[in-house]
Motif scaffolding. Structure first.
Motif, PDB file in Angstrom:
ATOM      1  N   GLN A 196      -5.394   1.751  -4.164  1.00  0.00           N
ATOM      2  CA  GLN A 196      -6.644   1.703  -3.765  1.00  0.00           C
ATOM      3  C   GLN A 196      -7.278  -0.010  -3.730  1.00  0.00           C
ATOM      4  OE1 GLN A 196      -8.840   3.941  -2.643  1.00  0.00           O
ATOM      5  NE2 GLN A 196      -7.847   5.513  -3.035  1.00  0.00           N
ATOM      6  N   ASP A 242       1.370   3.923  -2.717  1.00  0.00           N
ATOM      7  CA  ASP A 242       0.883   5.332  -2.247  1.00  0.00           C
ATOM      8  C   ASP A 242       2.154   6.433  -2.961  1.00  0.00           C
ATOM      9  OD1 ASP A 242      -0.716   7.062  -1.490  1.00  0.00           O
ATOM     10  OD2 ASP A 242      -0.115   7.187   0.400  1.00  0.00           O
ATOM     11  N   GLN A 297       0.851  -1.098   0.147  1.00  0.00           N
ATOM     12  CA  GLN A 297      -0.022  -0.112   0.154  1.00  0.00           C
ATOM     13  C   GLN A 297       0.852   1.286   0.018  1.00  0.00           C
ATOM     14  OE1 GLN A 297      -2.210  -0.271   3.558  1.00  0.00           O
ATOM     15  NE2 GLN A 297      -4.015  -0.882   2.556  1.00  0.00           N
ATOM     16  N   ASP A 345      -5.788  -1.451  -0.591  1.00  0.00           N
ATOM     17  CA  ASP A 345      -6.602  -0.711   0.454  1.00  0.00           C
ATOM     18  C   ASP A 345      -7.877  -1.472   0.722  1.00  0.00           C
ATOM     19  OD1 ASP A 345      -4.840   1.163   1.177  1.00  0.00           O
ATOM     20  OD2 ASP A 345      -6.041   2.985   0.167  1.00  0.00           O
TER      21      ASP A 345
END
Lengths: 449, 156
Positions: free
Chosen positions: B113, A296, A292, B116
């Motif tokens: 995403q 990001d 993640q 996530d």
């Protein structure tokens, strides 16, 4: 009235001779009863005195540490097409034809407010129609538009981003309900492979919008996908032709009008660096958080990713070589605290040997306890070769044939990825020429029409 | 008239889910691994099974097939004498975005995403106008919904 939009790229307007050749194509269209609307790119390609890159360099040379303001940069970049349109219009006038040079604003191309990569919001073609009705030949600057900002400043110049002049051509074709849009370049049309790599690679007579967009997406520079998207959306026939030959070129059509062929071509992308993160030794929860954070960070810094893979053992992706220093500086020595079953702090290390910066980081963080390293394997100098086609690519044996062809030639395949329209293999860059040629032969593309 | 009437809005503009896929994962292939991978692909091709989303793994390969081919592909792999797992309940989430390659960071943002959302992403592919994520069916619709909320509604 039969309107024909004719877009001429940088090499088609680079010299007085090429401008004359291009202008004669416009004259010929007019004599055939068309009302031509011309769109031009900046004069010449990279390195030429009035090419877009040269204009940008004027600003960058002021102080390489200070980036030009996006608004000013767009004004500067728009100058290339303004100059080109005036010279081209004058060329037509000198041949006795009433041409009128127009900026994007004068042509009514209104965009959003994103300097550098604006999208066309609306085209008011009334001025263009009036000129056409008056028998004039509009010569429109490609790559640019305008917006009126909320504070009352009118006519802020924007540029449309990569492939912007193709986009202008397609967009004007749609707005003017043109008979067709012709994109003139220095090759005969869309080819089955880069002719530098496959001598006598055939020119495709017809391709679908999707195929040509995918070909461009995977490395060929012949037509920007955005121009294909607009032409497809508004159902405008699109042709890719050579300014310098009378070859019929390539017609780009809807899929319903051309069921297509099994394999359309072989492309190759530019220079890539492949990064592989081995995350197999950590708990799933930790791995998920690390992935993640990494994606990001990459998203926030605009990394352009190719050949993505995610699996329980780790993740991998390729980035353009030009972006590798940025990605390396982001990830090398990155500290990743993770809240899993217990709190663990990971330290990323690019390459097999830690740099001084990573060692320093490790030493400074010693008081936190054990600091597991995430080692990132780097494969430099890669490229991606792709086969473009339709659903045929999913048929039994096609993937096998592609990989086997490369394997038998002892070309290492580092990774593969595929979609409905393509199959791509990541290979060492040094093997690009051989790989493109071999795949082209393996799928009999020399015999294609 | 909205600002983006003429051209399709940049960024993500549509998310779809295609259910009904099965995943095959072949592992622990002996050396030379590439020869073994080719042997597996040949066996699958000889069985006339369509495959998609081929990925090379460290010591094997993985791909997806139509759910209706789950049993046949398992039999084919068993006959080929390789270690494998084949499981149904796999879906493809298609995230549409025009010219996604031109929008720096967009692909990485979608992947972030996806992670996530908690879905198990096994493969990713891309086309000029879409990113394709292979995920377990259980989380596919949830992931699609998260994409719609975070990547389409927020941008609107």
């Amino acid at each position: 009235m039969k309107i024909l939009v004719m877009k001429f790229g940088g090499t088609s307007v680079a010299t007085a001779e090429s401008r004359n050749t291009s202008a004669m194509r416009v004259v010929s269209a007019r004599e055939q009863g068309y009302s031509p609307v011309v769109v031009v790119s900046a004069i010449g390609r990279k390195g030429a005195p009035y090419a877009t890159d040269t204009l940008i360099s004027f600003l960058k040379e002021v102080d390489p540490q200070v980036n030009p303001h996006p608004r000013e940069l767009d004004i500067m970049m728009a100058c290339g097409e303004i100059l080109s349109s005036v010279v081209f219009a004058h060329t037509l006038r000198s041949l006795g034809y009433p041409a009128v040079a127009l900026t994007g604003l004068q042509a009514g191309i209104r965009t959003d407010e994103n300097f550098g990569s604006a999208r066309i919001a609306q085209i008011d073609a009334s001025h263009l129609h009036k000129l056409i009705d008056d028998g004039k030949i509009p010569v429109v600057c490609g790559f640019q538009g305008y917006f009126d900002d909320a504070s009352g400043v009118n006519g802020e110049i924007t540029t449309l981003g990569r492939g912007g002049s193709d986009t202008t051509g397609s967009a004007l074709g749609a707005a003017l309900k043109a008979e067709a849009v012709e994109i003139y370049t220095d090759v005969d049309g869309v080819k089955t492979a880069d002719p530098d790599y496959v001598e006598n690679a055939p020119t495709l007579r017809k391709v679908t919008y999707d195929e040509v967009a995918e070909i461009a997406h995977l490395g060929a520079k012949v037509l920007h996908p955005r121009a294909a998207e607009i032409a497809m959306r508004y159902n405008i026939p699109l042709y890719v032709k050579s300014t310098f030959s009378d070859a019929p070129g390539t017609m780009v059509v809807r899929r319903e009008d051309f069921p297509g062929r099994r394999v359309t071509g072989v492309t190759h992308t530019g220079k890539l660096v492949y990064l592989r993160l081995n995350l197999s030794s950590m708990p799933d929860k930790d791995r998920q958080q690390i992935e993640q954070r990494i994606y990001d960070v990459l998203a926030a810094h605009g990394a352009n990713l190719f050949m993505l893979s995610l699996s329980p053992t780790g993740t991998g992706f390729a980035v353009p070589r030009s972006q590798f220093p940025m990605v390396e500086s982001l990830l090398n020595g990155l500290v990743l605290p993770v809240e899993g079953e217990k709190k663990t702090v990971y330290l990323m290390q690019i390459g097999a040997v830690a740099t001084k910066a990573v060692e320093t980081q490790a030493r400074l963080l010693e008081p936190l306890g054990p600091l597991p390293r995430i080692k990132v394997e780097v494969v430099e100098s890669c490229t991606m070769v792709s086969i473009i086609g339709h659903e045929y690519l999913q048929q039994p044996g096609i993937l096998l044939r592609a990989i086997q062809t490369l394997h038998e030639a002892q070309i290492p395949v580092l990774q593969t990825t595929d979609s409905e329209f393509s199959l791509s293999c990541l290979i060492p860059e040094s093997e690009t020429r051989r790989a493109v040629y071999l795949l082209h032969e393996a799928f009999n593309l020399s015999d294609i029409e | 008239m909205s600002k983006h009437d003429f051209e399709i809005r940049p960024g993500v503009n549509k998310v779809e889910v295609r259910h009904g896929q099965a995943q095959a994962h072949i592992f622990d292939l002996p050396n030379p691994v590439m020869d073994e991978r080719l042997r597996v692909l040949k066996a699958v091709a000889d069985a006339a099974i369509n495959i998609d989303f081929l990925k090379l793994t460290t010591n094997g390969l993985a791909f997806i097939v139509d759910e209706s081919d789950e049993k046949r592909v398992k039999e084919t792999l068993d006959t080929a004498g390789v270690k494998s797992e084949v499981w149904a309940g796999v879906s493809i989430v298609l995230v549409h975005a025009v010219n996604m390659r031109d929008e720096e960071g967009l692909i990485a943002g979608i992947v972030k995403q996806a992670i996530d959302s908690g879905g198990k992403v096994t493969h990713i592919g891309d086309m000029h106008d879409r990113l394709l994520l292979v995920v377990d069916t259980e989380s596919a619709d949830r992931m699609a919904e998260q994409f719609r909320k975070t990547l389409i509604e927020v941008a609107s």
